[in-house]
Design an enzyme around this catalytic site. Structure first.
Site, mmCIF file in Angstrom:
data_model
loop_
_atom_site.group_PDB
_atom_site.id
_atom_site.type_symbol
_atom_site.label_atom_id
_atom_site.label_comp_id
_atom_site.label_asym_id
_atom_site.label_seq_id
_atom_site.Cartn_x
_atom_site.Cartn_y
_atom_site.Cartn_z
ATOM 1 N N ILE A 1 0.848 -1.191 0.000
ATOM 2 C CA ILE A 1 0.000 0.000 0.000
ATOM 3 C C ILE A 1 0.885 1.243 0.000
ATOM 4 C CG2 ILE A 1 -1.851 1.233 1.190
ATOM 5 C CD1 ILE A 1 -2.559 -1.451 2.551
ATOM 6 N N GLY A 2 0.916 1.936 -1.136
ATOM 7 C CA GLY A 2 1.698 3.159 -1.246
ATOM 8 C C GLY A 2 0.806 4.381 -1.317
ATOM 9 N N ASN B 1 -0.299 4.251 -5.343
ATOM 10 C CA ASN B 1 -0.866 2.984 -5.825
ATOM 11 C C ASN B 1 -0.860 1.911 -4.740
ATOM 12 O OD1 ASN B 1 0.795 3.824 -8.777
ATOM 13 N ND2 ASN B 1 -1.409 3.582 -8.708
ATOM 14 N N VAL C 1 -0.528 -2.196 -4.738
ATOM 15 C CA VAL C 1 -0.167 -3.308 -5.617
ATOM 16 C C VAL C 1 -0.458 -4.624 -4.897
ATOM 17 C CG1 VAL C 1 1.642 -4.392 -6.982
ATOM 18 C CG2 VAL C 1 1.622 -1.906 -6.707
ATOM 19 N N ALA D 1 8.086 1.109 5.520
ATOM 20 C CA ALA D 1 8.058 -0.346 5.361
ATOM 21 C C ALA D 1 8.508 -0.766 3.971
ATOM 22 C CB ALA D 1 6.644 -0.869 5.635
ATOM 23 N N ASP D 2 8.114 -0.005 2.948
ATOM 24 C CA ASP D 2 8.482 -0.364 1.575
ATOM 25 C C ASP D 2 9.987 -0.311 1.352
ATOM 26 O OD1 ASP D 2 8.350 2.397 1.985
ATOM 27 O OD2 ASP D 2 7.689 2.835 -0.059
#
Length: 260
Positions: free
Chosen positions: A7-8, A11, A13, A108-109
């Site tokens: 979850i960005g 977007n 994905v 986190a990403d």
């Protein structure tokens, strides 16, 4: 099957793994106002198109940098998939020392990307993620996450130019025929694209000089392909680095997660 969700800010994905194979992936616009039920309908529709049944998914992991959406997606997994998802955050086992001054501040990403990149290459790395923000993350030869740099994303800069300069139009982000634009649209495209090429090449060069290693540079994110073709600093593009990173983190934590 494993459902991975990234979850960005721009977007969301989704990806589905069957063992080590990524069966498919989908990209949706991030809309905070959407309800759990609306996202569930979208997810189920996407899976149905690929003939993947929701009841075949037996595990899920979520990476989220949009706090208002974390609980809704946790509920989605519990209510519609019937499983408790693993959340990437404090306490999760990464196998990677985080040398940031405050490790909880790292998105986190960024950690997910770093883990996936090091798992693949086992050497010094710089990961450049062209998302809502453009992030540069350095991983040491020993597999330690050190930190990096954060710049405004390409689309943010393009929109800001349109919104703050009253005579400039909104333009499509494509490479112009020449660097010296002969009309306003081409001039804006040139400034954004080659300006970002200069930003990427300059930060990567300075980062290499500072860390005194020769890191392999990986580009990822929606606009990484465009930047890779123009930049001299990016060694490869890995479109699925975040999804693969989520799978790796799930494998590292699944036994602990079962009994938590």
């Amino acid at each position: 099957m494993l459902l991975v969700i990234d979850i960005g800010n721009t977007n969301i994905v989704f990806g589905v793994f069957d063992e080590n194979k990524l069966l498919n992936h989908w990209r949706l616009s991030t809309v905070i106002q959407k309800t759990v039920d609306e996202y569930a309908i979208l997810l189920n529709s996407l899976l149905s198109i690929e003939k993947i049944r929701l009841d075949r998914i037996d595990a899920a992991i979520i990476s989220c940098v949009v706090p208002p959406l974390l609980i809704p997606f946790d509920i989605l997994c519990r209510k519609y998939v019937g499983i408790r998802p693993l959340i990437v955050g404090p306490g999760i086992k990464t196998g990677m020392p985080i040398l940031y001054e405050n490790p909880q501040e790292v998105g986190a990403d960024r950690i997910v990307n770093a883990v996936a990149a090091y798992e693949k290459h086992k050497k010094a790395l710089i990961v450049v993620d062209f998302g809502t923000a453009t992030t540069f993350d350095y991983i040491t030869p020993k597999g330690e996450y050190v930190g990096g740099a954060i710049a405004p994303g390409i689309m943010i800069s393009l929109e800001a130019l349109f919104e703050r300069a009253s005579k400039l139009p909104r333009v499509e982000l494509v490479k112009p025929k020449s660097l010296v634009g002969k009309n306003t649209i081409h001039a804006m495209q040139s400034g954004i694209i080659y300006g970002y090429v200069g930003l990427v090449d300059g930060i990567v060069r300075r980062m290499k000089e500072e860390v005194k290693t020769d890191p392999h540079v990986i580009g990822t994110g929606g606009l990484s392909g465009l930047m890779y073709r123009e930049s001299g600093a990016i060694d490869e593009v890995d479109e699925f680095i975040t999804l693969n990173g989520l799978k790796i983190l799930y494998e590292k934590n699944k036994d602990y997660h079962k009994f938590k």
